[in-house]
Design a protein around this motif. Structure first.
Motif, mmCIF file in Angstrom:
data_model
loop_
_atom_site.group_PDB
_atom_site.id
_atom_site.type_symbol
_atom_site.label_atom_id
_atom_site.label_comp_id
_atom_site.label_asym_id
_atom_site.label_seq_id
_atom_site.Cartn_x
_atom_site.Cartn_y
_atom_site.Cartn_z
ATOM 1 N N TYR A 45 0.433 -1.357 -0.061
ATOM 2 C CA TYR A 45 0.009 0.187 0.341
ATOM 3 C C TYR A 45 0.886 1.187 -0.067
ATOM 4 N N GLY A 46 2.197 1.099 -0.002
ATOM 5 C CA GLY A 46 2.739 2.709 0.145
ATOM 6 C C GLY A 46 3.635 2.347 -1.444
ATOM 7 N N GLU A 47 2.497 2.070 -2.663
ATOM 8 C CA GLU A 47 3.470 1.852 -3.739
ATOM 9 C C GLU A 47 1.471 2.918 -4.108
ATOM 10 N N PRO A 48 1.252 4.219 -4.458
ATOM 11 C CA PRO A 48 0.348 4.810 -4.518
ATOM 12 C C PRO A 48 0.065 3.933 -6.008
ATOM 13 N N ARG A 49 0.154 3.789 -6.531
ATOM 14 C CA ARG A 49 0.150 3.477 -8.075
ATOM 15 C C ARG A 49 -0.921 1.296 -7.877
ATOM 16 N N ILE A 50 -0.583 1.252 -6.306
ATOM 17 C CA ILE A 50 -1.282 0.044 -6.810
ATOM 18 C C ILE A 50 -3.679 0.141 -6.504
ATOM 19 N N GLN A 51 -3.583 0.170 -7.298
ATOM 20 C CA GLN A 51 -5.264 -0.015 -7.186
ATOM 21 C C GLN A 51 -5.778 -0.522 -5.833
ATOM 22 N N ALA A 52 -5.334 -1.754 -5.470
ATOM 23 C CA ALA A 52 -5.908 -2.818 -4.337
ATOM 24 C C ALA A 52 -5.092 -4.058 -4.236
ATOM 25 N N VAL A 53 -5.105 -4.634 -2.751
ATOM 26 C CA VAL A 53 -4.914 -5.711 -2.970
ATOM 27 C C VAL A 53 -5.835 -6.790 -2.704
ATOM 28 N N CYS A 54 -5.541 -7.643 -3.355
ATOM 29 C CA CYS A 54 -5.792 -9.267 -2.978
ATOM 30 C C CYS A 54 -5.593 -10.119 -2.299
ATOM 31 N N VAL A 55 -6.147 -10.392 -0.967
ATOM 32 C CA VAL A 55 -5.098 -11.088 0.173
ATOM 33 C C VAL A 55 -6.042 -12.858 0.069
ATOM 34 N N VAL A 56 -5.308 -13.676 -0.077
ATOM 35 C CA VAL A 56 -5.872 -14.983 -0.730
ATOM 36 C C VAL A 56 -5.693 -15.641 0.535
ATOM 37 N N HIS A 57 -6.483 -16.048 1.299
ATOM 38 C CA HIS A 57 -6.485 -16.703 2.317
ATOM 39 C C HIS A 57 -7.234 -18.425 2.531
ATOM 40 N N GLY A 58 -7.119 -18.947 3.204
ATOM 41 C CA GLY A 58 -7.797 -20.035 3.667
ATOM 42 C C GLY A 58 -9.381 -19.697 4.411
ATOM 43 N N ALA A 59 -10.074 -20.179 3.836
ATOM 44 C CA ALA A 59 -11.845 -20.152 4.063
ATOM 45 C C ALA A 59 -12.282 -19.974 5.317
ATOM 46 N N ASP A 60 -11.251 -21.120 6.390
ATOM 47 C CA ASP A 60 -11.732 -21.010 8.248
ATOM 48 C C ASP A 60 -9.830 -20.965 8.777
ATOM 49 N N ASP A 61 -9.748 -20.247 8.435
ATOM 50 C CA ASP A 61 -8.751 -19.172 8.881
ATOM 51 C C ASP A 61 -9.008 -18.233 9.977
ATOM 52 N N PRO A 62 -8.407 -18.740 10.586
ATOM 53 C CA PRO A 62 -8.886 -17.593 12.859
ATOM 54 C C PRO A 62 -8.220 -16.407 12.268
ATOM 55 N N TYR A 63 -6.788 -17.042 12.008
ATOM 56 C CA TYR A 63 -5.885 -15.419 12.467
ATOM 57 C C TYR A 63 -6.491 -14.104 11.108
ATOM 58 N N TRP A 64 -6.516 -14.359 9.886
ATOM 59 C CA TRP A 64 -7.060 -13.243 9.231
ATOM 60 C C TRP A 64 -8.048 -12.521 10.070
ATOM 61 N N SER A 65 -9.077 -13.091 10.845
ATOM 62 C CA SER A 65 -10.432 -12.692 10.928
ATOM 63 C C SER A 65 -10.479 -11.914 12.041
ATOM 64 N N SER A 66 -8.957 -11.954 13.177
ATOM 65 C CA SER A 66 -9.117 -11.885 13.860
ATOM 66 C C SER A 66 -7.420 -10.633 14.000
ATOM 67 N N LEU A 67 -7.459 -10.226 12.703
ATOM 68 C CA LEU A 67 -6.277 -8.624 12.133
ATOM 69 C C LEU A 67 -7.403 -7.930 12.673
ATOM 70 N N GLN A 68 -6.774 -6.671 12.636
ATOM 71 C CA GLN A 68 -7.712 -5.195 12.811
ATOM 72 C C GLN A 68 -6.876 -4.244 11.977
ATOM 73 N N TYR A 69 -5.876 -5.070 10.834
ATOM 74 C CA TYR A 69 -5.792 -4.309 10.141
ATOM 75 C C TYR A 69 -6.578 -3.045 9.135
ATOM 76 N N THR A 70 -6.365 -2.073 8.783
ATOM 77 C CA THR A 70 -6.876 -1.090 8.339
ATOM 78 C C THR A 70 -5.988 -0.305 7.012
ATOM 79 N N ALA A 71 -6.810 -0.392 5.672
ATOM 80 C CA ALA A 71 -6.298 -0.952 4.985
ATOM 81 C C ALA A 71 -6.303 0.515 3.937
ATOM 82 N N PRO A 72 -5.026 0.963 3.648
ATOM 83 C CA PRO A 72 -5.277 2.932 3.283
ATOM 84 C C PRO A 72 -6.125 2.899 1.380
#
Length: 235
Positions: A45-72
């Motif tokens: 996200y530090g590169e302003p030319r990147i429109q969006a980021v697609c994170v590919v994660h496991g459907a039953d990934d408990p760690y992803w859902s617990s992240l409190q990441y705020t994307a710009p």
């Protein structure tokens, strides 16, 4: 094409990282004030030319859902696949619902948090008009050996023509989709995006980056990544 190509990113994060020997997948391990994956996302996200980021994660990934990441900017999700290449393909399919097939996609390892802003900008600047695309890489500094099945040396390789492949790897969305799908249908294992493009008969361009863009694979890599982030004043 009616508009200049845009830039998107895919981060395959469905792996469990067996070699780390940790209970938590390596991309979720704590590193400084946040997780490895969050530093990786910060770098993209530090590169302003990147429109969006697609994170590919496991459907039953408990760690992803617990992240409190705020994307710009937009943060998209896609379901993980059996192999890394399947996950990348899922991410690309998601992006193709909103991106132009000739847009660029940058695929970056979830466990490479130390990507430098200048290396990311250099990759985009170098490849933006390229017919094929390419990847960050560094020339090998070590003597490289080829071994047989018993672990005995059969050849010493010419290190002047050997490079370590890094990520991001940057290709056109449709071209990478087709190359990965073709490799999958042929039952051919691909360890990175460039190898799929190579198998399609194309020659990716290497763009020299920095060796501190390491992939966290073993326990000792975590401390080293922390040191590199500190040097970059990002920790």
């Amino acid at each position: 094409m009616s508009h200049p190509p845009k830039y998107w990113a895919v981060v395959p994060a469905a792996g469990i990282g067996r070699r780390m020997g940790a209970e938590v997948p390596k991309q979720y391990l704590p590193l400084g004030r946040q997780s490895v994956l969050e530093y990786t996302l910060d770098a993209l996200y530090g590169e302003p030319r990147i429109q969006a980021v697609c994170v590919v994660h496991g459907a039953d990934d408990p760690y992803w859902s617990s992240l409190q990441y705020t994307a710009p900017r937009p943060l998209i999700e896609a379901p993980g696949g059996a192999e890394r290449s399947d996950s990348v393909l899922n991410g690309i399919l998601n992006l193709l619902t909103q991106a132009d097939p000739d847009d660029w996609v940058l695929v970056h390892d979830a466990a490479r948090p130390c990507l430098r802003r200048e290396d990311l900008a250099k990759l985009i600047d170098t490849l933006s008009d390229d017919d094929v695309g390419g990847l960050l890489a560094v020339p090998t500094r070590d003597t490289m050996k080829e071994v047989d099945e018993q672990g005995r040396v059969v050849a010493t390789l010419d290190r002047s023509v050997i490079w370590h492949a890094l990520t991001p790897q940057m290709f056109r969305l449709r071209a990478l989709h087709d190359a990965l799908a073709k490799a999958r249908d042929a039952g051919r294992a691909v360890t990175d995006e460039a190898s799929a493009i190579e198998a399609a008969g194309l020659r990716p361009k290497l763009v020299e980056g920095h060796a501190d863009n390491l992939k966290i694979t073993r326990p000792e890599d975590l401390a080293l990544a922390g040191f590199y982030l500190q040097q970059q004043e990002r920790l």
